[in-house]
Scaffold this active site. Structure first.
Site, PDB file in Angstrom:
ATOM      1  N   ASN A   9     115.380  33.366  30.641  1.00  0.00           N
ATOM      2  CA  ASN A   9     114.451  34.033  29.462  1.00  0.00           C
ATOM      3  C   ASN A   9     116.272  34.759  29.084  1.00  0.00           C
ATOM      4  O   ASN A   9     115.842  35.839  30.407  1.00  0.00           O
ATOM      5  CB  ASN A   9     113.384  34.152  30.125  1.00  0.00           C
ATOM      6  CG  ASN A   9     113.018  35.454  28.823  1.00  0.00           C
ATOM      7  OD1 ASN A   9     113.796  34.976  27.336  1.00  0.00           O
ATOM      8  ND2 ASN A   9     111.988  36.166  29.178  1.00  0.00           N
ATOM      9  N   LYS A  11     115.833  36.860  26.770  1.00  0.00           N
ATOM     10  CA  LYS A  11     115.852  38.007  26.070  1.00  0.00           C
ATOM     11  C   LYS A  11     117.080  38.905  24.812  1.00  0.00           C
ATOM     12  O   LYS A  11     117.295  38.217  25.267  1.00  0.00           O
ATOM     13  CB  LYS A  11     115.373  39.457  27.434  1.00  0.00           C
ATOM     14  CG  LYS A  11     114.308  38.364  29.154  1.00  0.00           C
ATOM     15  CD  LYS A  11     113.942  39.731  29.271  1.00  0.00           C
ATOM     16  CE  LYS A  11     112.994  38.892  30.902  1.00  0.00           C
ATOM     17  NZ  LYS A  11     112.166  40.201  31.878  1.00  0.00           N
ATOM     18  N   HIS A  95     104.327  36.911  27.915  1.00  0.00           N
ATOM     19  CA  HIS A  95     105.658  37.140  28.319  1.00  0.00           C
ATOM     20  C   HIS A  95     104.820  38.239  28.630  1.00  0.00           C
ATOM     21  O   HIS A  95     104.553  39.134  27.591  1.00  0.00           O
ATOM     22  CB  HIS A  95     107.007  36.897  27.953  1.00  0.00           C
ATOM     23  CG  HIS A  95     108.451  37.336  28.109  1.00  0.00           C
ATOM     24  ND1 HIS A  95     107.780  38.921  29.210  1.00  0.00           N
ATOM     25  CD2 HIS A  95     108.772  36.702  29.822  1.00  0.00           C
ATOM     26  CE1 HIS A  95     108.593  39.047  30.149  1.00  0.00           C
ATOM     27  NE2 HIS A  95     109.444  37.936  30.175  1.00  0.00           N
ATOM     28  N   GLU A  97     105.982  41.127  28.506  1.00  0.00           N
ATOM     29  CA  GLU A  97     107.214  42.367  27.344  1.00  0.00           C
ATOM     30  C   GLU A  97     106.898  42.043  26.482  1.00  0.00           C
ATOM     31  O   GLU A  97     105.775  43.262  25.627  1.00  0.00           O
ATOM     32  CB  GLU A  97     108.321  42.013  27.505  1.00  0.00           C
ATOM     33  CG  GLU A  97     108.755  42.673  29.261  1.00  0.00           C
ATOM     34  CD  GLU A  97     110.196  41.936  29.284  1.00  0.00           C
ATOM     35  OE1 GLU A  97     111.335  41.185  28.508  1.00  0.00           O
ATOM     36  OE2 GLU A  97     110.646  41.725  30.268  1.00  0.00           O
ATOM     37  N   GLU A 167     104.158  35.155  36.386  1.00  0.00           N
ATOM     38  CA  GLU A 167     105.373  36.126  36.906  1.00  0.00           C
ATOM     39  C   GLU A 167     104.612  37.466  36.923  1.00  0.00           C
ATOM     40  O   GLU A 167     104.517  38.394  35.551  1.00  0.00           O
ATOM     41  CB  GLU A 167     106.316  36.121  34.897  1.00  0.00           C
ATOM     42  CG  GLU A 167     107.240  34.691  34.813  1.00  0.00           C
ATOM     43  CD  GLU A 167     107.934  35.067  34.107  1.00  0.00           C
ATOM     44  OE1 GLU A 167     108.599  34.970  33.989  1.00  0.00           O
ATOM     45  OE2 GLU A 167     107.809  36.322  32.889  1.00  0.00           O
ATOM     46  N   GLY A 173     112.207  41.795  35.944  1.00  0.00           N
ATOM     47  CA  GLY A 173     113.955  42.917  36.167  1.00  0.00           C
ATOM     48  C   GLY A 173     113.772  43.587  37.232  1.00  0.00           C
ATOM     49  O   GLY A 173     114.222  45.038  37.044  1.00  0.00           O
ATOM     50  N   SER A 211     112.664  37.672  39.540  1.00  0.00           N
ATOM     51  CA  SER A 211     113.752  38.786  39.716  1.00  0.00           C
ATOM     52  C   SER A 211     113.778  37.726  40.833  1.00  0.00           C
ATOM     53  O   SER A 211     114.084  37.113  42.190  1.00  0.00           O
ATOM     54  CB  SER A 211     113.072  39.706  40.969  1.00  0.00           C
ATOM     55  OG  SER A 211     113.234  40.757  40.112  1.00  0.00           O
TER      56      SER A 211
END
Ligand code: PGA
Length: 249
Positions: A9, A11, A95, A97, A167, A173, A211
């Site tokens: 991904n 991003k 996701h 985010e 996740e 991150g 991560s």
């Protein structure tokens, strides 16, 4: 044996030059893999370019988001059939985010999943708890509810067309990965939940994300219910991503 899958991904990172470089580098890596499928998810603007460069390979291309609508006056949006036209095989849906920064709700997630399935593509549905929820011992309940919101709307046959990514939000991150045991516990619970929906629904890949790096991938992927990874930062580095793909074998 269940399908193994490693998805990068990107991003909001990348450039034409990076698409070219990473795609080239992925060709020999994917040829070395027998049991593991690899896919990359660059930003919309680079999807067609990546799909062209990877067309002759086994590497799939996926989008990071999609509109829940088929077509119409939705300025700035991209539909699932457009993604299929652009050469996509996968679409990341829900996701964290998108849920946290763009207010995406469970209802939108299910509409997007349905749009992606209707276009003949595979949704990679993301679920996961925040740190506060983990510390309050709500992890399994939170993830279970996110999964249930999707399952309730789909019959067993359509559930067989999904990929799930667990996740934990606190691991994305941050450099702080869930331990293999923590991840396995959630994956096992997710697998049981899918089993209630039928054997086919339970036979889909469950990816771990948050991560994932070359030095923790092998331990995570060795867990019985972890079938691969959804990789953010480390997917932008060819050596790292290549090593993670090999760890899934
Ligand atoms: P990360 O991101 O690997 O950089 O933690 C994972 C993701 O958000 O999919």
């Amino acid at each position: 044996m269940r399908r193994r899958l490693v998805v990068g991904n990107w991003k909001m990172h990348g450039s034409n030059a990076m698409v070219d470089q990473l795609s080239q580098a992925l060709l020999p890596i994917s040829r070395a893999l027998q049991h593991t499928e690899v896919a990359v998810c660059p930003p919309f603007i680079y999807l067609a370019r990546a799909a062209q460069l990877l067309a002759a390979s086994a590497v799939g291309v996926g989008a990071q988001n999609v509109s829940q609508h088929g077509e119409g006056a939705f300025t700035g949006e991209v539909s699932a059939s457009m993604l299929r036209d652009g050469g996509c095989r996968y679409v990341i849906v829900g996701h964290s985010e998108r849920r946290a920064l763009f207010g995406e709700s469970d209802e939108q997630v299910i509409e997007k999943v349905q749009a992606v399935l209707a276009a003949g593509l595979t949704p990679i549905v993301c679920v996961g708890e925040t740190l506060a929820q983990r510390e309050a011992d709500q992890t399994l309940a939170v993830v279970g509810a996110q999964v249930d919101a999707v399952l309730r709307q789909l019959d067993a046959q359509r559930c067989a067309g999904l990929v799930w990514a667990y996740e934990p939000v606190w691991a994305i991150g941050t450099g702080r990965t869930a331990t293999p045991e923590q991840a396995q516990q959630v994956h096992a619970s997710l697998r049981r939940q899918l089993q209630h929906h039928g054997a086919k629904a339970a036979d889909v890949p469950l990816l771990y994300g948050g991560s994932v790096k070359s030095d923790n991938a092998a331990q995570l992927f060795a867990q019985p219910d972890i079938d691969g990874g959804l990789v953010g930062g480390a997917s932008l580095n060819v050596e790292e991503f290549g090593a993670i793909c090999l760890a899934a074998e």
